[in-house]
Design a protein around this motif. Structure first.
Motif, mmCIF file in Angstrom:
data_model
loop_
_atom_site.group_PDB
_atom_site.id
_atom_site.type_symbol
_atom_site.label_atom_id
_atom_site.label_comp_id
_atom_site.label_asym_id
_atom_site.label_seq_id
_atom_site.Cartn_x
_atom_site.Cartn_y
_atom_site.Cartn_z
ATOM 1 N N ARG A 93 8.232 -7.059 6.550
ATOM 2 C CA ARG A 93 8.043 -6.946 5.108
ATOM 3 C C ARG A 93 9.296 -6.341 4.481
ATOM 4 O O ARG A 93 9.794 -5.318 4.937
ATOM 5 C CB ARG A 93 6.814 -6.098 4.779
ATOM 6 N N PHE A 121 6.656 3.752 5.199
ATOM 7 C CA PHE A 121 6.019 2.463 4.921
ATOM 8 C C PHE A 121 5.782 1.743 6.251
ATOM 9 O O PHE A 121 6.665 1.022 6.737
ATOM 10 C CB PHE A 121 6.903 1.602 4.017
ATOM 11 N N GLN A 150 9.653 3.378 8.782
ATOM 12 C CA GLN A 150 8.298 2.976 9.134
ATOM 13 C C GLN A 150 7.327 4.147 9.094
ATOM 14 O O GLN A 150 6.116 3.942 8.999
ATOM 15 C CB GLN A 150 8.284 2.344 10.528
ATOM 16 N N TYR A 152 3.129 -5.071 -3.099
ATOM 17 C CA TYR A 152 1.836 -4.612 -2.580
ATOM 18 C C TYR A 152 1.441 -3.258 -3.157
ATOM 19 O O TYR A 152 0.251 -2.977 -3.337
ATOM 20 C CB TYR A 152 1.857 -4.562 -1.052
ATOM 21 N N GLN A 153 2.426 -2.419 -3.464
ATOM 22 C CA GLN A 153 2.114 -1.159 -4.139
ATOM 23 C C GLN A 153 1.515 -1.441 -5.519
ATOM 24 O O GLN A 153 0.524 -0.815 -5.920
ATOM 25 C CB GLN A 153 3.380 -0.311 -4.291
ATOM 26 N N ALA A 212 9.410 1.952 -4.041
ATOM 27 C CA ALA A 212 9.355 1.143 -2.821
ATOM 28 C C ALA A 212 10.274 -0.066 -2.916
ATOM 29 O O ALA A 212 10.917 -0.460 -1.931
ATOM 30 C CB ALA A 212 7.914 0.694 -2.564
ATOM 31 N N ALA A 236 4.311 -0.870 7.049
ATOM 32 C CA ALA A 236 4.428 -2.329 7.024
ATOM 33 C C ALA A 236 5.870 -2.802 7.065
ATOM 34 O O ALA A 236 6.140 -3.968 7.368
ATOM 35 C CB ALA A 236 3.739 -2.883 5.787
ATOM 36 N N MET A 237 6.828 -1.898 6.766
ATOM 37 C CA MET A 237 8.236 -2.287 6.758
ATOM 38 C C MET A 237 8.837 -2.129 8.158
ATOM 39 O O MET A 237 9.753 -1.347 8.405
ATOM 40 C CB MET A 237 9.004 -1.466 5.717
ATOM 41 N N GLN A 266 7.075 -4.837 -0.338
ATOM 42 C CA GLN A 266 6.342 -3.582 -0.314
ATOM 43 C C GLN A 266 6.043 -3.104 -1.735
ATOM 44 O O GLN A 266 4.933 -2.640 -2.034
ATOM 45 C CB GLN A 266 7.123 -2.506 0.445
ATOM 46 N N GLN A 279 -1.568 -2.171 2.994
ATOM 47 C CA GLN A 279 -0.684 -1.153 3.586
ATOM 48 C C GLN A 279 0.183 -0.513 2.503
ATOM 49 O O GLN A 279 1.389 -0.311 2.668
ATOM 50 C CB GLN A 279 0.170 -1.757 4.696
ATOM 51 N N ALA A 280 -0.467 -0.220 1.378
ATOM 52 C CA ALA A 280 0.198 0.431 0.251
ATOM 53 C C ALA A 280 0.097 1.945 0.413
ATOM 54 O O ALA A 280 -0.979 2.476 0.674
ATOM 55 C CB ALA A 280 -0.434 -0.003 -1.067
ATOM 56 N N ASN A 331 11.566 -4.680 1.201
ATOM 57 C CA ASN A 331 11.271 -3.634 0.222
ATOM 58 C C ASN A 331 10.650 -4.213 -1.056
ATOM 59 O O ASN A 331 9.772 -3.602 -1.664
ATOM 60 C CB ASN A 331 12.536 -2.831 -0.108
#
Length: 430
Positions: free
Chosen positions: A369, A362, A359, A377-378, A346, A364-365, A374, A163-164, A371
């Motif tokens: 999740r 991002f 949201q 994952y980025q 992020a 997933a946030m 996140q 979910q990047a 920051n």
């Protein structure tokens, strides 16, 4: 494979696409009009799609016409491969997404589908830039078929599993396309043939002027590329951030080009002036601030120009890595800068910046999740992109380096690919 198979291969691929679309695709609810009350997004997305379309077929096509004896092939193959990839990538990406999501319904087509098709075409054409003048049409079609499979797999991992977010494609398009193409080039380039054709690997004033047309189109329309799929306020930020970054990279590329060469060099300006659009892509929709947009563009322009003057010659002489268009300098290095900028942005984002709309940026946030997670994952998406692009490029290169698939034609020469009779008549004054 020989040229006699070109017609059969092209028409065969189009027939296979017809079957695939007949079996696996349908119009979206918006396009079919069968459901009342469905919002019509064509007014929002079609102008952006057209801008991206211009970038693919005019921007990329003319940017690669700088080779004085290869301009027909550059712009012609861009036209052909772009048309093929738009169709093929929509189908392939849709099927791979269905498999990853364990979702087996038909692929529903909309204007957004066409935009993602153009993005995929951009990745393949970036790879084509590293291979320009060194691959036959049959090789290029094989590269395109394989690359889109790996491109779709990488994009699915990044978007669905990590979910990047990569709104402008710094990672999924530019980084992937650059390092896939460089890996293929590393394996398949015949360096003896390359040295024998060095005289053809040059530009002249006319070819560089035509290439500058591509640069200007790309530079003007890059905000649409970065923001085509953004919505609301995010789209507004994309346009502002991208334009600021592009103007900054333009100025820095002029400055560093003059520093290294004492005079402005057209190769530097044609390419490094665009690096800001690539580098700001991953963070273009974020609240990074106008000053940081300028900083990202300046860093990208400087690094891209250094790439053309120092890094690219060093890679060739030390590692025999030949990069015709310098895609590492325009797409690879700025793409990595963009991926890192996205991860850093992020990591420092917060609800105070976006409120309840975080949201939308991002997904997933959503409370599960943080920051920092996140941002991790980025970064992971960038690392995965580098790993898949390089390994799949090496694999593709090995496949194309078999005896039956090698390019037997001269490098950097239109004559083997196009009818130049009219040009010959003009030359002798008829």
């Amino acid at each position: 494979m020989t040229d006699q198979f070109n017609t059969l291969i092209i028409l065969g691929l189009q027939c296979l696409l017809f079957v695939g679309y007949h079996l696996f695709t349908d119009y979206s609810n918006e396009a079919s009009g069968i459901e009342e009350g469905v919002s019509n997004d064509i007014n929002q997305y079609y102008p952006f799609f057209q801008d991206v379309h211009v970038m693919i077929f005019i921007g990329f096509g003319y940017l690669m016409t700088f080779l004085k004896d290869y301009s027909f092939t550059s712009v012609g193959y861009t036209f052909l491969i772009g048309a093929f990839i738009i169709q093929y990538s929509i189908l392939t990406n849709g099927l791979i997404h269905n498999i990853v999501n364990n979702h087996h319904e038909k692929i529903l087509l909309s204007i957004k589908s066409l935009i993602t098709g153009d993005f995929a075409a951009g990745a393949v054409l970036i790879s084509f830039g590293a291979l320009l003048g060194k691959v036959s049409l049959n090789q290029l079609l094989m590269i395109s078929i394989l690359e889109i499979i790996f491109y779709s797999l990488n994009e699915s991992i990044g978007v669905i599993h990590y979910q990047a977010v990569d709104m402008g494609g710094s990672m999924y398009v530019h980084t992937f396309g650059a390092y896939f193409g460089l890996a293929v080039s590393y394996v398949i380039t015949d360096y003896e043939k390359l040295e024998n054709n060095k005289e053809r690997e040059k530009s002249n004033k006319t070819s560089d002027t035509f290439a500058m047309i591509g640069t200007i189109f790309l530079w003007l329309f890059w905000p649409s590329f970065n923001g085509a799929l953004a919505v609301g306020n995010a789209q507004h930020r994309v346009v502002i951030n991208t334009i600021l970054s592009l103007t900054s990279s333009c100025m820095s590329s002029f400055a560093i080009s003059k520093l290294f060469r004492n005079k402005f060099n057209m190769v530097d300006i044609q390419n490094a002036s665009l690096a800001g659009g690539v580098a700001v892509g991953s963070s273009a929709d974020l609240v990074i601030g106008p000053s940081f947009s300028l900083l990202i563009g300046m860093i990208a322009g400087i690094m891209s120009t250094i790439g053309y003057n120092k890094i690219q010659p060093s890679l060739y002489h030390r590692f025999h890595l030949h990069d015709t268009c310098g895609v590492n300098n325009l797409h690879g290095i700025p793409g990595i800068i963009g991926g890192l900028s996205g991860a850093i942005s992020a990591s420092f984002t917060s609800n105070e910046l976006y409120g309840d709309n975080i949201q939308n940026i991002f997904p997933a946030m959503d409370g599960t999740r943080t920051n920092i997670e996140q941002g991790f994952y980025q970064f992971l998406a960038l690392a995965t992109t580098l790993g898949i692009s390089i390994s799949s490029g090496l694999f593709t290169g090995r496949l194309l380096n078999t005896k039956c698939c090698r390019n037997q034609k001269k490098y950097f020469d239109d004559e083997d690919n196009w009818d130049l009779e009219e040009e010959e008549l003009i030359t002798i004054g008829i």
